[in-house]
Motif scaffolding. Sequence first.
Motif, PDB file in Angstrom:
ATOM      1  N   TYR A 142       0.848  -1.189   0.000  1.00 49.37           N
ATOM      2  CA  TYR A 142       0.000   0.000   0.000  1.00 49.37           C
ATOM      3  C   TYR A 142       0.889   1.247   0.000  1.00 49.37           C
ATOM      4  N   VAL A 143       0.496   2.227  -0.786  1.00 44.66           N
ATOM      5  CA  VAL A 143       1.201   3.511  -0.832  1.00 44.66           C
ATOM      6  C   VAL A 143       0.200   4.631  -0.597  1.00 44.66           C
ATOM      7  N   ASP A 144       0.435   5.431   0.429  1.00 44.20           N
ATOM      8  CA  ASP A 144      -0.420   6.581   0.760  1.00 44.20           C
ATOM      9  C   ASP A 144      -1.885   6.177   0.891  1.00 44.20           C
ATOM     10  N   GLY A 145      -2.113   5.030   1.521  1.00 43.46           N
ATOM     11  CA  GLY A 145      -3.463   4.574   1.804  1.00 43.46           C
ATOM     12  C   GLY A 145      -4.105   3.742   0.738  1.00 43.46           C
ATOM     13  N   ASP A 146      -3.516   3.670  -0.461  1.00 44.88           N
ATOM     14  CA  ASP A 146      -4.107   2.912  -1.567  1.00 44.88           C
ATOM     15  C   ASP A 146      -3.285   1.649  -1.844  1.00 44.88           C
ATOM     16  N   ARG A 147      -3.990   0.568  -2.173  1.00 45.65           N
ATOM     17  CA  ARG A 147      -3.301  -0.675  -2.504  1.00 45.65           C
ATOM     18  C   ARG A 147      -2.765  -0.578  -3.925  1.00 45.65           C
ATOM     19  N   LYS A 148      -1.447  -0.675  -4.049  1.00 42.71           N
ATOM     20  CA  LYS A 148      -0.793  -0.522  -5.347  1.00 42.71           C
ATOM     21  C   LYS A 148      -0.382  -1.852  -5.972  1.00 42.71           C
ATOM     22  N   ASP A 149      -0.201  -2.871  -5.142  1.00 47.41           N
ATOM     23  CA  ASP A 149       0.217  -4.163  -5.692  1.00 47.41           C
ATOM     24  C   ASP A 149      -0.187  -5.244  -4.704  1.00 47.41           C
ATOM     25  N   MET A 150      -0.507  -6.415  -5.223  1.00 48.67           N
ATOM     26  CA  MET A 150      -0.888  -7.528  -4.371  1.00 48.67           C
ATOM     27  C   MET A 150      -0.686  -8.827  -5.146  1.00 48.67           C
ATOM     28  N   GLY A 151      -0.665  -9.922  -4.421  1.00 48.94           N
ATOM     29  CA  GLY A 151      -0.497 -11.208  -5.077  1.00 48.94           C
ATOM     30  C   GLY A 151      -0.325 -12.331  -4.068  1.00 48.94           C
ATOM     31  N   SER A 152       0.069 -13.494  -4.573  1.00 47.37           N
ATOM     32  CA  SER A 152       0.302 -14.675  -3.737  1.00 47.37           C
ATOM     33  C   SER A 152       1.360 -15.518  -4.438  1.00 47.37           C
ATOM     34  N   GLY A 153       1.713 -16.614  -3.831  1.00 48.34           N
ATOM     35  CA  GLY A 153       2.688 -17.496  -4.471  1.00 48.34           C
ATOM     36  C   GLY A 153       4.003 -17.573  -3.744  1.00 48.34           C
ATOM     37  N   THR A 154       4.127 -16.939  -2.608  1.00 48.76           N
ATOM     38  CA  THR A 154       5.347 -17.092  -1.821  1.00 48.76           C
ATOM     39  C   THR A 154       5.301 -18.429  -1.081  1.00 48.76           C
ATOM     40  N   ASP A 155       6.378 -18.744  -0.452  1.00 48.01           N
ATOM     41  CA  ASP A 155       6.481 -20.017   0.271  1.00 48.01           C
ATOM     42  C   ASP A 155       5.517 -20.005   1.448  1.00 48.01           C
ATOM     43  N   ALA A 156       4.490 -20.820   1.379  1.00 56.30           N
ATOM     44  CA  ALA A 156       3.489 -20.861   2.444  1.00 56.30           C
ATOM     45  C   ALA A 156       3.708 -22.004   3.407  1.00 56.30           C
ATOM     46  N   SER A 157       4.841 -22.688   3.280  1.00 59.93           N
ATOM     47  CA  SER A 157       5.063 -23.874   4.113  1.00 59.93           C
ATOM     48  C   SER A 157       5.582 -23.527   5.492  1.00 59.93           C
ATOM     49  N   ARG A 158       6.034 -22.313   5.693  1.00 58.32           N
ATOM     50  CA  ARG A 158       6.590 -21.964   7.012  1.00 58.32           C
ATOM     51  C   ARG A 158       6.316 -20.499   7.348  1.00 58.32           C
ATOM     52  N   GLU A 159       6.522 -20.216   8.613  1.00 57.60           N
ATOM     53  CA  GLU A 159       6.372 -18.859   9.110  1.00 57.60           C
ATOM     54  C   GLU A 159       7.652 -18.068   8.858  1.00 57.60           C
ATOM     55  N   ILE A 160       7.592 -16.780   9.159  1.00 57.16           N
ATOM     56  CA  ILE A 160       8.808 -15.967   9.187  1.00 57.16           C
ATOM     57  C   ILE A 160       9.542 -16.287  10.485  1.00 57.16           C
ATOM     58  N   HIS A 161      10.817 -16.616  10.357  1.00 58.60           N
ATOM     59  CA  HIS A 161      11.589 -17.032  11.528  1.00 58.60           C
ATOM     60  C   HIS A 161      11.665 -15.902  12.565  1.00 58.60           C
ATOM     61  N   GLY A 162      11.655 -16.322  13.812  1.00 52.65           N
ATOM     62  CA  GLY A 162      11.807 -15.368  14.897  1.00 52.65           C
ATOM     63  C   GLY A 162      13.258 -15.181  15.302  1.00 52.65           C
ATOM     64  N   GLU A 163      13.468 -14.324  16.358  1.00 51.64           N
ATOM     65  CA  GLU A 163      14.784 -14.048  16.906  1.00 51.64           C
ATOM     66  C   GLU A 163      15.736 -13.490  15.841  1.00 51.64           C
ATOM     67  N   GLY A 164      15.174 -12.699  14.921  1.00 48.34           N
ATOM     68  CA  GLY A 164      16.003 -12.127  13.874  1.00 48.34           C
ATOM     69  C   GLY A 164      16.412 -10.695  14.191  1.00 48.34           C
ATOM     70  N   ILE A 165      17.029 -10.013  13.213  1.00 51.87           N
ATOM     71  CA  ILE A 165      17.514  -8.640  13.361  1.00 51.87           C
ATOM     72  C   ILE A 165      16.828  -7.776  12.296  1.00 51.87           C
ATOM     73  N   LEU A 166      16.252  -6.639  12.741  1.00 52.98           N
ATOM     74  CA  LEU A 166      15.593  -5.708  11.838  1.00 52.98           C
ATOM     75  C   LEU A 166      16.487  -4.470  11.676  1.00 52.98           C
ATOM     76  N   ILE A 167      16.904  -4.209  10.425  1.00 53.61           N
ATOM     77  CA  ILE A 167      17.811  -3.105  10.100  1.00 53.61           C
ATOM     78  C   ILE A 167      17.093  -2.126   9.166  1.00 53.61           C
ATOM     79  N   LEU A 168      17.258  -0.825   9.450  1.00 53.20           N
ATOM     80  CA  LEU A 168      16.719   0.219   8.595  1.00 53.20           C
ATOM     81  C   LEU A 168      17.843   0.823   7.764  1.00 53.20           C
ATOM     82  N   GLY A 169      17.590   0.962   6.453  1.00 50.80           N
ATOM     83  CA  GLY A 169      18.528   1.677   5.591  1.00 50.80           C
ATOM     84  C   GLY A 169      19.616   0.841   4.969  1.00 50.80           C
ATOM     85  N   GLN A 170      19.655  -0.462   5.218  1.00 46.81           N
ATOM     86  CA  GLN A 170      20.700  -1.310   4.633  1.00 46.81           C
ATOM     87  C   GLN A 170      20.154  -2.721   4.402  1.00 46.81           C
TER      88      GLN A 170
END
Length: 1081
Positions: free
Chosen positions: A226-254
């Motif tokens: 979504y950009v500025d409140g409007d949905r600009k792109d959507m879809g499916s087809g990513t790996d649905a067999s697992r969750e996003i792993h926990g205990e990770g590191i979130l970095i901004l700008g790199q």
Amino acid sequence: MTRALLTGLMLFFLEVVCESEPTHTGQEGTEDSHGQDRHVHLTPRWAFQLFNDSLSFSRADSFCRGQFSSLVPVDQSEDREEALKLLHLTKFSSAVWVRDASRAASRPMALSKRYTQFSALNFPKESREGFTRVNMSLPALSSIGVCVRVQWDPEWKEVSTIFSYAAAVFTNEFQLRGQADVQGRILLALIVHGKHLPYKASFPNDGEWHHVCVTWRQSGSHWAIYVDGDRKDMGSGTDASREIHGEGILILGQDQDSFGGNFTEPFSGSITDLNVWNMSLEARHVRALNACSPLTQETIFSWNLDLLSSHPVVREVQAFVFCGVSQQQGELQGCRTLQAPTGQLQRQEETDCSDLLPFICRSSRERYLKMKQLSESQSAQPTAFMSQLMKLSNTSKPMLGQQTSGLNSLAQASTLLDVSARALEEAQEQQEVEGLQPGDMVSLIQLLSLAADVPSELPDHFANHSRDDVQELSQNFISVADGIISEDNALKWQAIKEVVSGPMDVVRSIDRMATSLSPQLMADTDHLIVHSPNIKLEVQQQKLQEESRAPSFCGPETENQASLDCISIPHQKIRDLHNNGFQKFTLVNTWYGSLRPVFNSEKNITMEPTVTDGSQRYLGTVLGSSVISSTVLGDDQPVSMAVRFHLQHRVQNPAGTVYDPVCAFWDFDLAPETGGWWSTKGCQILSRQHGSTVCYCNHTTNFALLLQVYDAQRSPESEKALQVLTFTGCGVSLCALLFTFILFISVGVPKSDRTTVHKNLIVALAVAELLLMCSDWASENEAVCFLVTTLLHLFFMASFSWMLVEGLLLWSKVVSVNISEDRRMKLYYVIGWGLPVLIVGVTMAISVDRYKADDHCWLSVKTDTIWAFVGPVIFVLTVNAVVLCRVVMVTISSARRRAKMLSPSSASKMQTFDLTWAVTRPILILLPVLGLTWLCGLLVHLSVVIAYVFVALNSFQGLYIFLVYAVYNSEVRNAIKRIKEKRKALSFTNCSQPTSFLPSQRAPVTSWSRSRPNQSSPETSETSVPTSSTNTSLVIKNESFRKESFVSFSLKPASGNQVVQLTGFKPSGKNSFHADFVSFG
């Protein structure tokens, strides 16, 4: 476009009225050529229509409005039960859109609420090492939503990573990337579980802040950007067999090429307001966040600089971020739906407003049946306009071929408007007499309503067209609207008033169209004018700077009207826009010149009359000017703004009537079922000139002048005569009051509380009369006029206050009052001067902006300010009326006692005469003094004769006071008499010689004899007094007086009493003293 498409589109508006209408009352269903079901349920009051065609909430609401109805409200149990009954009868089980009437309609927000200050992080392009780490670990996530505000550096052209989340077992777990393209956009792409999704969503590379949200859920592997409140792109087809792993590191700008390090693809710009949820956000959630509205859902990370660690090159900055409100505020948290009960439970809940659902429209039963009648008549016998329409499309009969959803693109709207404008023009040329018929007008009004709500985003097949195509659409829109509201159709509006609320429905459609298309219209220019005979639309745009000034807008010039109707935005309001962080300013103005005859065909507009002085009888209110509108867009979003407009009066005064202008605007929310009504809230008159009025309103909308019509019961000749009589009377009164005041000072009237009260009343009334005579000249200068108004209020209040004191003093003479004269005079001064100063001061402090009238120097009678004068005056007149009644009663009592002393033969005749005089005399004397002649002001509206009486009695009040206080005042007459006798004695002294003087060596002693002139005292000289004379004078030179000082004694016998007048004087007459002695023989 093919002829088949043109034919289908051309007849859409012809049959949209009757697509779904049954032929009988009750509940019925019909089916059009596209297989779409329409069901109608009639009640004694309402008609409920179920449309089984799925639309978003806003499109459904727009479609109902185009049908002259509204989404059914469910806040009332009666409406809710009828809607459920319709769903039950049709066996409809899915949810439908309904309206929550308790939610207020969306309005432009205040400037201070449009921008929010955030603490942001700036990543400079000079260094490629800048990054920020979120100091918290995320759990394993089956769903995730991340929103962030980004300000991209326009000079940065490399691929950049806005944020990256890496787990120990997989580095590219969840990442948002962006890159600039050659078209000036920033393309966005999402990486989930290492899968790089396409660059498709985008925002302009304009250096502004943009709100970006990305969502993903394991179920269905669904993702969206979504950009500025409007949905600009959507879809499916990513790996649905697992969750996003926990205990990770979130970095901004790199981008993390390794877990927590080996950074690549740096970001250049600023980032703020990063928030993370363990849920996949819905569209309504994103719209709320874009509008800076908080969510009730709990975050797993909220933006907090204390939880971040940044590289030294990353700087903390403060940013003003625009909070978009493109959607109605009620839609941010969901829209109301209703579902038929399953079992014993009915479902009523909120759903994402962008979902596609059926809907129920509600209109009045009378409106529905009238629309049905018009549509049947239209189908049976096509009008000249409809025949011309079929001729242009090469078809011989109407075709029902349009989806309920109406117009889905600007291309469809443009084609329909173009063919309608051409058909309308040719029909008017060939059928000058017939013109549009009621059914044609209803169809065209529906077309305008639907075309105004077409999505403003240009689709791919329309994007290649130039701005001229959009401008042509707006020109055709205005041409069709002009044909509908033409003066020629004024009477035809009466035939469709049961269906259409009025011509303001057309105005509302124009406002929506101009606001919606303004970004496309102003894409390549900053000034656009769309003109037709009765409508002028102008759109102006400019970048906001420190010294930006709002352009003014004026209606077209006409041969019969030299002055123009104009509207403008105060310069300070434009500076406020800039100071609140707005970058772009768009002004949409529209002028309507033909609405007055359409409105005034109904003869009267219901509105309370303004307060008048009682001399005019209220007849009604009419639309007295053109209608002019203004809409302000700050960064393409409506903002609340004050306006100033100057409108010409378009109504001629018939003989015997006068008009009082009222600044008003059309409030669509005032009576939604009838399309709105005129309101004056927030508007005021700044100035009124001959034939025009200048107004100020604290908001933007559609404005006009309403002229309230009054029957001027006095002819212009009578008005002129009353003005001359008032001026003459005030002049005579002023001279009389001045002469009375001079008499009180010069003739030596003995001092008393009564004399002091008289003097203060004379001063107050004289100043008030003088100011009243000068008020006409002062009205030419606003500041001077305000000062004169204040002084008039003060001195007229002082005049009535001293009239009250006159009444209280008279009461103290009639009724025993146990109070000393000194204390009484202090109280009188407080009442006479202190009370008026207090009243005027409080009035100005409370209502200084509404203190003065618009066109003359006096208190405004259109506000409550006038009661600051009328209220105290009524109180004074009431008290003085009671005093007068008491005086008359005492006088009658005294007359009766005198009558009883007369002989019985003449008692009856004399008693009648005395009682009549006892009543008449105090009334004649005290009425003007106590101000009771002002009571005639309550009756001036009944007859012009009473108006003459009122003006004569009150403008000549000073003359009456002169007669009572001077001519018939015994104290003044005695003082004048003493002066005459003093002069007579002085003349006699100059002609007389004393016989002898016996100077005493000691204290001077004088004596004389009243009866025997031959008796004398040893200390006096021998005096000869003729015994036969009725007046005896004795002039003595006394040792205690200076040279040429004498004492004259005169003896005057009268009716058994002897009065001795003693006068001591100098020959110049400057010093004298008098003493009267009365002895009864």
